[in-house]
Write an enzyme that holds these catalytic residues in place. Structure first.
Site, PDB file in Angstrom:
ATOM      1  N   HIS A 171     -73.762 106.698  90.306  1.00  0.00           N
ATOM      2  CA  HIS A 171     -72.339 106.387  90.088  1.00  0.00           C
ATOM      3  C   HIS A 171     -72.052 105.790  88.707  1.00  0.00           C
ATOM      4  CE1 HIS A 171     -71.131 106.170  94.635  1.00  0.00           C
ATOM      5  NE2 HIS A 171     -71.771 107.296  94.317  1.00  0.00           N
ATOM      6  N   THR A 207     -83.869  86.019  86.576  1.00  0.00           N
ATOM      7  CA  THR A 207     -82.821  86.437  87.511  1.00  0.00           C
ATOM      8  C   THR A 207     -82.285  87.830  87.218  1.00  0.00           C
ATOM      9  OG1 THR A 207     -81.107  85.569  86.051  1.00  0.00           O
ATOM     10  CG2 THR A 207     -81.983  84.055  87.732  1.00  0.00           C
ATOM     11  N   CYS A 229     -86.059  89.700  83.368  1.00  0.00           N
ATOM     12  CA  CYS A 229     -86.115  88.249  83.143  1.00  0.00           C
ATOM     13  C   CYS A 229     -86.169  87.596  84.525  1.00  0.00           C
ATOM     14  CB  CYS A 229     -84.957  87.756  82.276  1.00  0.00           C
ATOM     15  SG  CYS A 229     -83.314  87.891  82.986  1.00  0.00           S
ATOM     16  N   HIS A 277     -66.918 109.770  88.637  1.00  0.00           N
ATOM     17  CA  HIS A 277     -67.694 108.649  88.094  1.00  0.00           C
ATOM     18  C   HIS A 277     -67.682 108.667  86.567  1.00  0.00           C
ATOM     19  CE1 HIS A 277     -68.855 107.743  92.119  1.00  0.00           C
ATOM     20  NE2 HIS A 277     -69.386 108.947  92.286  1.00  0.00           N
ATOM     21  N   ASP A 331     -88.573  88.648  79.025  1.00  0.00           N
ATOM     22  CA  ASP A 331     -88.870  87.315  78.494  1.00  0.00           C
ATOM     23  C   ASP A 331     -90.134  86.831  79.204  1.00  0.00           C
ATOM     24  OD1 ASP A 331     -88.029  86.533  81.000  1.00  0.00           O
ATOM     25  OD2 ASP A 331     -86.483  85.156  80.296  1.00  0.00           O
TER      26      ASP A 331
END
Ligand code: RB5
Length: 141
Positions: free
Chosen positions: A97, A66, A64, A132, A8
């Site tokens: 993992h 955060t 973005c 995993h 963004d």
């Protein structure tokens, strides 16, 4: 390796920096945004997620402010494992993992150098499989 990349407005500068830094190393298909003008992050998360899913072993990067909005939107797609990473160690584990197929970076909370190193480690780490894989198989409802 072709990487679908999107951001963004908050991630736009870092997206451009990443494309420039890895020019000749990775091939990028840029799904936008293409300027710092305010936009809605889900539009780009969905565009990248859909492109990643169309390919066998597709991979992407979303950025973005955060990293949370991009992660939330991308992870709505079954088969997408988008991992929010702010350090190389987390990026390595996200691949080893979780077999993450989208790396999500928090542009407002990571330096350029750390973002580059996190990219490097993510795309040079391998999934470990075994137990995993069993856990990944339990992710989708
Ligand atoms: C945009 O201001 C910001 O909300 C967005 O980049 C992101 O951090 C959302 O999760």
């Amino acid at each position: 390796m072709k990487i679908y990349i999107g951001s963004d407005h908050a991630g736009f500068e870092l997206k451009e920096l990443i494309k420039k830094h890895f020019e000749g190393v990775f091939e990028f298909e840029d799904k936008g945004t293409y300027s710092s003008e305010s936009v809605d992050y889900p539009d780009f998360a969905h565009a990248v997620a859909e492109s990643v899913l169309k390919e066998k072993d597709g991979v992407g990067v979303l950025i973005c402010g955060t990293g949370n909005g991009m992660s939330m939107a991308a992870n709505k797609h079954a088969g997408i494992r988008a991992a929010l990473c702010w350090a190389p160690e987390i990026a390595a584990l996200a691949k080893q993992h979780n077999n993450a197929n989208i790396l999500v970076l928090p542009a407002r909370f990571i330096s350029s150098d750390l973002a580059i190193e996190t990219m490097n480690v993510f795309f040079n780490s391998d999934f470990e499989g075994g137990r995993h894989q069993r856990r990944i198989d339990k992710i989708n409802l």
